[in-house]
Enzyme design. Sequence first.
Site, PDB file in Angstrom:
ATOM      1  N   SER A   1      29.856  40.399  42.703  1.00  0.00           N
ATOM      2  CA  SER A   1      30.961  39.593  43.221  1.00  0.00           C
ATOM      3  C   SER A   1      30.487  38.679  44.357  1.00  0.00           C
ATOM      4  O   SER A   1      29.621  37.848  44.140  1.00  0.00           O
ATOM      5  CB  SER A   1      32.102  40.528  43.638  1.00  0.00           C
ATOM      6  OG  SER A   1      33.314  39.827  43.761  1.00  0.00           O
TER       7      SER A   1
ATOM      8  N   ASP B   1      38.230  41.945  33.692  1.00  0.00           N
ATOM      9  CA  ASP B   1      38.148  41.726  35.136  1.00  0.00           C
ATOM     10  C   ASP B   1      39.463  41.169  35.681  1.00  0.00           C
ATOM     11  O   ASP B   1      39.967  40.155  35.196  1.00  0.00           O
ATOM     12  CB  ASP B   1      36.991  40.746  35.424  1.00  0.00           C
ATOM     13  CG  ASP B   1      36.531  40.765  36.867  1.00  0.00           C
ATOM     14  OD1 ASP B   1      37.389  40.881  37.762  1.00  0.00           O
ATOM     15  OD2 ASP B   1      35.317  40.638  37.091  1.00  0.00           O
TER      16      ASP B   1
ATOM     17  N   HIS C   1      36.309  44.790  36.997  1.00  0.00           N
ATOM     18  CA  HIS C   1      35.493  44.092  37.994  1.00  0.00           C
ATOM     19  C   HIS C   1      34.445  45.033  38.584  1.00  0.00           C
ATOM     20  O   HIS C   1      33.338  44.608  38.899  1.00  0.00           O
ATOM     21  CB  HIS C   1      36.406  43.544  39.095  1.00  0.00           C
ATOM     22  CG  HIS C   1      35.715  42.673  40.094  1.00  0.00           C
ATOM     23  ND1 HIS C   1      35.269  41.397  39.802  1.00  0.00           N
ATOM     24  CD2 HIS C   1      35.392  42.888  41.403  1.00  0.00           C
ATOM     25  CE1 HIS C   1      34.714  40.862  40.878  1.00  0.00           C
ATOM     26  NE2 HIS C   1      34.761  41.755  41.854  1.00  0.00           N
TER      27      HIS C   1
END
Length: 243
Positions: A68, A191, A219
Site C-alpha cells: 500500500s 480490495d 487489501h
Amino acid sequence: MRDRLILLPGWGLGTAPLQPLADALRGLDPRLNVQIEPLPLLDSIDPADWLDQLDAELAQDVWLGGWSLGGMLAAELAARRGERCSGLLTMASNLCFVAQPSWPAAMNAETFGAFRQGCAADAPAALKRFALLCAQGAADARGLSRQLLSAAPLPNSAALLAGLDVLAAMDTRAALQAFVGPQLHLFAGQDGLVPAGAAQALLMLLPDVEIGLIDHASHAFALERPHEIAAAIQAFLHEAGDD
C-alpha cells in the site's frame, strides 16, 4: 546485494502485517535476507522528506518492496536510486491512492476526505475502521481485521494525519515509468481500498512489467495469504535472475 529484500509497511498498522510474508519468503529461500522497515515517523506532509529519510536509512543495492503506502514509497525510492536498486515489488499499492481525472481507478476524493476528517477527530476509531476496510473481501474479514489491529502501534494522530496527506499527494506514475529495473505489482481482486481496475490501468501504462491479480483476496492479502504471495514474489525474483 541481490539476495536482500527490504519491505515497507502500509499506513497506520505497523510492520506486523508483513511478518508472516517475510517468514514465508525466508522459508522458500533461506538465502534471501528479508527485512521489514518501519515507515518514517514524521509530521511532514511532503513525500520528499519521507523519501529522504528512507534513502538515508535503507541499504543501497537491494530489492525494494512495500504494501500500500509502503509500495508507493518504494516505487519512488526505486526511481530515485535507479541502478542502485535491484528491483521493485508492490502489493495492493495504487499509483494514485486518491482518484483524479487522469487516474480514476482509485478512492473517491470525498470518501478519502471524510476518512481523514474522521482520523483527525478520533484516530483510534479511524484505525479500527481502516482495519475493517483492509480486511474487506477476506474469507474471515472480522478475524483478519482483529489480527491487524491487535499488533498495531498506539495511534499517533500527527503521524497518522501526515501519512494520509503523503498518501493523497503521491503519484508514482512517473517513477514507475522511469525505473528500468524489474518490477512486480500485485493487486487484490476484492480490495476495499485499491480498485482491482488499477491493475489493468497499470498494465496499459507499463505493458512490460509483471502484474498479478490475486482473486478473492483483501487489501491485507500479505497477511491473509502469505504463502501464496511469497510464492509469487519468489517466482518473480527467480525469473529476474536473483538466484
